[in-house]
Design a protein around this motif. Sequence first.
Motif, PDB file in Angstrom:
ATOM      1  N   LEU A 140       0.793  -1.025  -0.222  1.00  0.00           N
ATOM      2  CA  LEU A 140      -0.014   0.118  -0.076  1.00  0.00           C
ATOM      3  C   LEU A 140       0.957   1.333  -0.126  1.00  0.00           C
ATOM      4  CD1 LEU A 140      -2.802  -0.827   2.368  1.00  0.00           C
ATOM      5  CD2 LEU A 140      -3.117  -0.535   0.076  1.00  0.00           C
ATOM      6  N   GLY A 141       1.871   1.101   0.652  1.00  0.00           N
ATOM      7  CA  GLY A 141       3.069   2.403   0.767  1.00  0.00           C
ATOM      8  C   GLY A 141       3.253   2.642  -0.434  1.00  0.00           C
ATOM      9  N   ILE A 142       4.007   1.669  -1.094  1.00  0.00           N
ATOM     10  CA  ILE A 142       4.586   1.969  -2.559  1.00  0.00           C
ATOM     11  C   ILE A 142       3.868   2.218  -3.556  1.00  0.00           C
ATOM     12  CG2 ILE A 142       6.809   0.754  -2.022  1.00  0.00           C
ATOM     13  CD1 ILE A 142       5.970  -1.647  -3.445  1.00  0.00           C
ATOM     14  N   TYR A 143       2.351   1.732  -3.423  1.00  0.00           N
ATOM     15  CA  TYR A 143       1.230   1.964  -4.343  1.00  0.00           C
ATOM     16  C   TYR A 143       1.001   3.526  -4.343  1.00  0.00           C
ATOM     17  CZ  TYR A 143      -3.147   1.850  -6.835  1.00  0.00           C
ATOM     18  OH  TYR A 143      -4.301   2.032  -7.505  1.00  0.00           O
ATOM     19  N   ILE A 144       0.865   4.008  -3.041  1.00  0.00           N
ATOM     20  CA  ILE A 144       0.548   5.388  -2.673  1.00  0.00           C
ATOM     21  C   ILE A 144       1.542   6.251  -3.232  1.00  0.00           C
ATOM     22  CG2 ILE A 144      -0.050   7.185  -0.981  1.00  0.00           C
ATOM     23  CD1 ILE A 144      -1.351   4.849   0.569  1.00  0.00           C
ATOM     24  N   ALA A 186      12.365  -2.988  -3.393  1.00  0.00           N
ATOM     25  CA  ALA A 186      11.384  -1.896  -3.586  1.00  0.00           C
ATOM     26  C   ALA A 186      12.020  -0.528  -3.580  1.00  0.00           C
ATOM     27  CB  ALA A 186      10.282  -2.024  -2.482  1.00  0.00           C
ATOM     28  N   VAL A 187      12.949  -0.074  -2.591  1.00  0.00           N
ATOM     29  CA  VAL A 187      13.635   1.135  -2.690  1.00  0.00           C
ATOM     30  C   VAL A 187      14.409   1.400  -3.998  1.00  0.00           C
ATOM     31  CG1 VAL A 187      15.395   2.408  -1.722  1.00  0.00           C
ATOM     32  CG2 VAL A 187      13.822   1.192  -0.321  1.00  0.00           C
ATOM     33  N   GLY A 202      12.745   8.555  -8.779  1.00  0.00           N
ATOM     34  CA  GLY A 202      13.578   9.680  -8.061  1.00  0.00           C
ATOM     35  C   GLY A 202      13.996   9.463  -6.577  1.00  0.00           C
ATOM     36  N   VAL A 203      14.873  10.287  -6.362  1.00  0.00           N
ATOM     37  CA  VAL A 203      15.347  10.279  -4.926  1.00  0.00           C
ATOM     38  C   VAL A 203      14.389  10.558  -3.970  1.00  0.00           C
ATOM     39  CG1 VAL A 203      17.306  11.005  -3.257  1.00  0.00           C
ATOM     40  CG2 VAL A 203      17.570  10.797  -6.110  1.00  0.00           C
ATOM     41  N   PHE A 204      13.504  11.363  -4.126  1.00  0.00           N
ATOM     42  CA  PHE A 204      12.657  11.418  -2.888  1.00  0.00           C
ATOM     43  C   PHE A 204      11.908  10.377  -2.794  1.00  0.00           C
ATOM     44  CE2 PHE A 204       8.540  13.310  -1.593  1.00  0.00           C
ATOM     45  CZ  PHE A 204       8.904  13.943  -0.448  1.00  0.00           C
ATOM     46  N   THR A 205      11.225   9.906  -3.737  1.00  0.00           N
ATOM     47  CA  THR A 205      10.155   8.671  -3.571  1.00  0.00           C
ATOM     48  C   THR A 205      10.819   7.402  -3.081  1.00  0.00           C
ATOM     49  OG1 THR A 205       8.875   9.673  -5.576  1.00  0.00           O
ATOM     50  CG2 THR A 205       8.622   7.360  -5.009  1.00  0.00           C
ATOM     51  N   ALA A 206      12.235   7.443  -3.559  1.00  0.00           N
ATOM     52  CA  ALA A 206      13.050   6.279  -2.786  1.00  0.00           C
ATOM     53  C   ALA A 206      13.340   6.388  -1.452  1.00  0.00           C
ATOM     54  CB  ALA A 206      14.339   6.228  -3.417  1.00  0.00           C
ATOM     55  N   LEU A 207      13.322   7.726  -1.071  1.00  0.00           N
ATOM     56  CA  LEU A 207      13.562   8.054   0.421  1.00  0.00           C
ATOM     57  C   LEU A 207      12.263   7.830   1.271  1.00  0.00           C
ATOM     58  CD1 LEU A 207      15.784  10.964   0.434  1.00  0.00           C
ATOM     59  CD2 LEU A 207      16.514   8.755   1.241  1.00  0.00           C
ATOM     60  N   MET A 208      11.330   8.146   0.670  1.00  0.00           N
ATOM     61  CA  MET A 208       9.792   7.735   1.193  1.00  0.00           C
ATOM     62  C   MET A 208       9.297   6.420   1.379  1.00  0.00           C
ATOM     63  SD  MET A 208       8.792  10.806   2.194  1.00  0.00           S
ATOM     64  CE  MET A 208       7.237  10.181   2.791  1.00  0.00           C
ATOM     65  N   ALA A 209       9.822   5.543   0.202  1.00  0.00           N
ATOM     66  CA  ALA A 209       9.948   4.154   0.174  1.00  0.00           C
ATOM     67  C   ALA A 209      10.696   3.568   1.150  1.00  0.00           C
ATOM     68  CB  ALA A 209       9.944   3.611  -1.256  1.00  0.00           C
ATOM     69  N   LEU A 210      11.792   3.906   1.409  1.00  0.00           N
ATOM     70  CA  LEU A 210      12.809   3.436   2.429  1.00  0.00           C
ATOM     71  C   LEU A 210      11.898   3.833   4.004  1.00  0.00           C
ATOM     72  CD1 LEU A 210      15.416   2.248   3.290  1.00  0.00           C
ATOM     73  CD2 LEU A 210      16.285   4.616   3.388  1.00  0.00           C
ATOM     74  N   LEU A 211      11.495   4.931   4.076  1.00  0.00           N
ATOM     75  CA  LEU A 211      11.084   5.038   5.538  1.00  0.00           C
ATOM     76  C   LEU A 211       9.646   4.281   5.503  1.00  0.00           C
ATOM     77  CD1 LEU A 211      10.728   8.997   5.493  1.00  0.00           C
ATOM     78  CD2 LEU A 211      12.386   7.483   6.908  1.00  0.00           C
ATOM     79  N   ALA A 237       9.635   1.677   8.623  1.00  0.00           N
ATOM     80  CA  ALA A 237       8.446   1.623   9.769  1.00  0.00           C
ATOM     81  C   ALA A 237       7.965   0.111   9.747  1.00  0.00           C
ATOM     82  CB  ALA A 237       7.522   2.565   9.251  1.00  0.00           C
ATOM     83  N   VAL A 238       7.444  -0.502   8.695  1.00  0.00           N
ATOM     84  CA  VAL A 238       6.763  -1.786   8.757  1.00  0.00           C
ATOM     85  C   VAL A 238       7.590  -2.784   9.384  1.00  0.00           C
ATOM     86  CG1 VAL A 238       5.593  -3.428   7.539  1.00  0.00           C
ATOM     87  CG2 VAL A 238       5.450  -0.833   6.731  1.00  0.00           C
ATOM     88  N   GLN A 239       8.847  -2.665   8.787  1.00  0.00           N
ATOM     89  CA  GLN A 239       9.797  -3.545   9.595  1.00  0.00           C
ATOM     90  C   GLN A 239       9.923  -3.754  10.959  1.00  0.00           C
ATOM     91  OE1 GLN A 239      13.273  -3.917   7.218  1.00  0.00           O
ATOM     92  NE2 GLN A 239      12.438  -4.788   5.524  1.00  0.00           N
ATOM     93  N   GLN A 240      10.016  -2.329  11.526  1.00  0.00           N
ATOM     94  CA  GLN A 240      10.309  -2.194  12.869  1.00  0.00           C
ATOM     95  C   GLN A 240       9.029  -2.623  13.597  1.00  0.00           C
ATOM     96  OE1 GLN A 240      12.742  -1.226  14.768  1.00  0.00           O
ATOM     97  NE2 GLN A 240      14.071  -1.111  12.918  1.00  0.00           N
ATOM     98  N   ILE A 241       7.750  -2.320  13.073  1.00  0.00           N
ATOM     99  CA  ILE A 241       6.509  -2.627  13.721  1.00  0.00           C
ATOM    100  C   ILE A 241       6.611  -4.267  13.852  1.00  0.00           C
ATOM    101  CG2 ILE A 241       4.301  -2.827  13.481  1.00  0.00           C
ATOM    102  CD1 ILE A 241       4.043   0.006  12.585  1.00  0.00           C
ATOM    103  N   GLU A 242       6.950  -4.900  12.692  1.00  0.00           N
ATOM    104  CA  GLU A 242       7.063  -6.324  12.526  1.00  0.00           C
ATOM    105  C   GLU A 242       7.831  -6.997  13.571  1.00  0.00           C
ATOM    106  OE1 GLU A 242       9.423  -9.674  10.086  1.00  0.00           O
ATOM    107  OE2 GLU A 242       8.940  -7.967   9.055  1.00  0.00           O
ATOM    108  N   GLY A 243       9.052  -6.174  13.846  1.00  0.00           N
ATOM    109  CA  GLY A 243      10.195  -7.019  14.680  1.00  0.00           C
ATOM    110  C   GLY A 243       9.787  -6.785  16.158  1.00  0.00           C
ATOM    111  N   HIS A 244       9.249  -5.738  16.558  1.00  0.00           N
ATOM    112  CA  HIS A 244       9.048  -5.535  17.869  1.00  0.00           C
ATOM    113  C   HIS A 244       7.507  -5.663  18.502  1.00  0.00           C
ATOM    114  CE1 HIS A 244      12.672  -3.070  16.977  1.00  0.00           C
ATOM    115  NE2 HIS A 244      12.995  -3.343  18.148  1.00  0.00           N
ATOM    116  N   ILE A 245       6.629  -5.740  17.580  1.00  0.00           N
ATOM    117  CA  ILE A 245       5.200  -6.044  17.889  1.00  0.00           C
ATOM    118  C   ILE A 245       4.489  -7.117  17.054  1.00  0.00           C
ATOM    119  CG2 ILE A 245       2.933  -5.072  17.922  1.00  0.00           C
ATOM    120  CD1 ILE A 245       4.176  -2.324  17.752  1.00  0.00           C
ATOM    121  N   LEU A 246       4.524  -7.360  16.109  1.00  0.00           N
ATOM    122  CA  LEU A 246       3.976  -8.713  15.254  1.00  0.00           C
ATOM    123  C   LEU A 246       4.476  -9.915  15.844  1.00  0.00           C
ATOM    124  CD1 LEU A 246       3.210  -7.060  12.004  1.00  0.00           C
ATOM    125  CD2 LEU A 246       1.831  -7.070  13.762  1.00  0.00           C
TER     126      LEU A 246
END
Length: 465
Positions: free
Chosen positions: A297-301, A332-333, A341-350, A354-363
């Motif tokens: 969903l993030g990279i689709y947006i 994906a990045v 471009g670079v800006f979209t790549a940075l947003m995709a990296l964020l 974020a999803v991987q941090q939620i996965e590792g610490h919560i899910l």
Amino acid sequence: MSKLPGWLGRLGAELTAVGARLEERRAEGARRDDADAAAAETSSSTLSTVAAEQVPAPPSYAPSVAARPDPVAAIPWGMRVAAEAGWRLLVLAGTLWVLMRVVSAVQLVVLAFVAALLVTAMLQPTVVRLRRLGLPRGLATAVTAVLGFVVMGLVGWFVVWQVMDNLDTLSDKVRDGIDELKRWLLDSPFHVTESQINDIAKNLSDTIGTNTEEITSAGLQGVTVMVEVLTGILLAMFSTLFLLYDGKRIWQWVLKLVPSQARPGVAGAGPRAWRTLTAYVRGTVIVALIDAIFIGLGIYILDVPMAVPLAVFIFLFAFIPLVGAVISGALAVVVALVTQGVFTALMALLVVLAVQQIEGHILQPFILGRAVRVHPLAVVLSVAAGGMIAGIGGAVVAVPLVAVTNTVVGYLRAYGRETALRHSPPPHGATAISVAPTPAPAPRGADDAPEPAGAEPGTQDESPK
């Protein structure tokens, strides 16, 4: 009758003479033995005297030399323990090496069977639910297997269709992204010139041109790999059907191969290992699905091309712990970088971080819970070892193998301790009083004896026995 006394007298005289002769012979034999012993002592004393005369005695100022100890006693205890452990480790290492050689010789069959175990662990709950609804075992197995294989096939077809459908658009965007990257390098503070960029591009093209034969052979090897992959898929499907339909009898047959003394422990460890594997597969599927949905969903947006195929790749790579998430997120990045471009790549990296941090610490802690507890260092080392031994398939099965092994070893250790306690003699005397679940009763007449700790005054301790 007058001759009888004379005959008896002569007989007695003869017997007396025979006894006297026997006594003389016995005395003569004793004298001979004494003479032989005296001669032996004389010869030994003579030899010792000769030896003493030939070998002079050490001088009085010479230090005394102790006798040499036994070689076993001369070796330190730690070295002996290390040697005992060393040859046993060598035997275990040799056994493991032979086992790995056998596994590598039939690698395709082993990976196919392990994949069938993972798929069976994921589909078996569906079979159980269908049987509770009243379906026969064969029909429940057939419905579950057909639905599972159809879903997997549709996912694979969808990924290939999306990639082929967006390949032209992606190639154009990649070309535009490379041109934009070239312009960014020319305007960057790194002082990169256009001639240097052209030289790099020319070197790449020359490398591809000179290695045409290697690329062709790699393509032929790719055909061989595809044939092996199809064979492995068929083996996995066939094994999954039989594991879903007849898994209990297969496990009972495997137990017959185990020695009778170890059979009870293995019979108890098997169901626990299967529950661990089932919990791992279910948890990994749920976590991978959540990762794929939210990152997709993030990279689709962000309007990144092929967002759906990338989400499917993220789902598949999530079965390789730690490493798979990094690879799929980096893919994906990179696609976002070369297309938007670079800006979209940075947003995709964020989004990915974020999803991987939620996965590792919560899910993962919430979904997997305590069923699968493997240290992150063990995860990294097992994934690396599995990848080096069997490629991507080895990296996928490494962590569940470590988790199942951890469960089995822990259960067998507890089972062995419990068996040893069960067969040990019961405590008696003072030992029995010290290990008793309730304190010993106070003797009669001891009204002033202290009551057990934790008990109220005037009450009796009623702890369960």
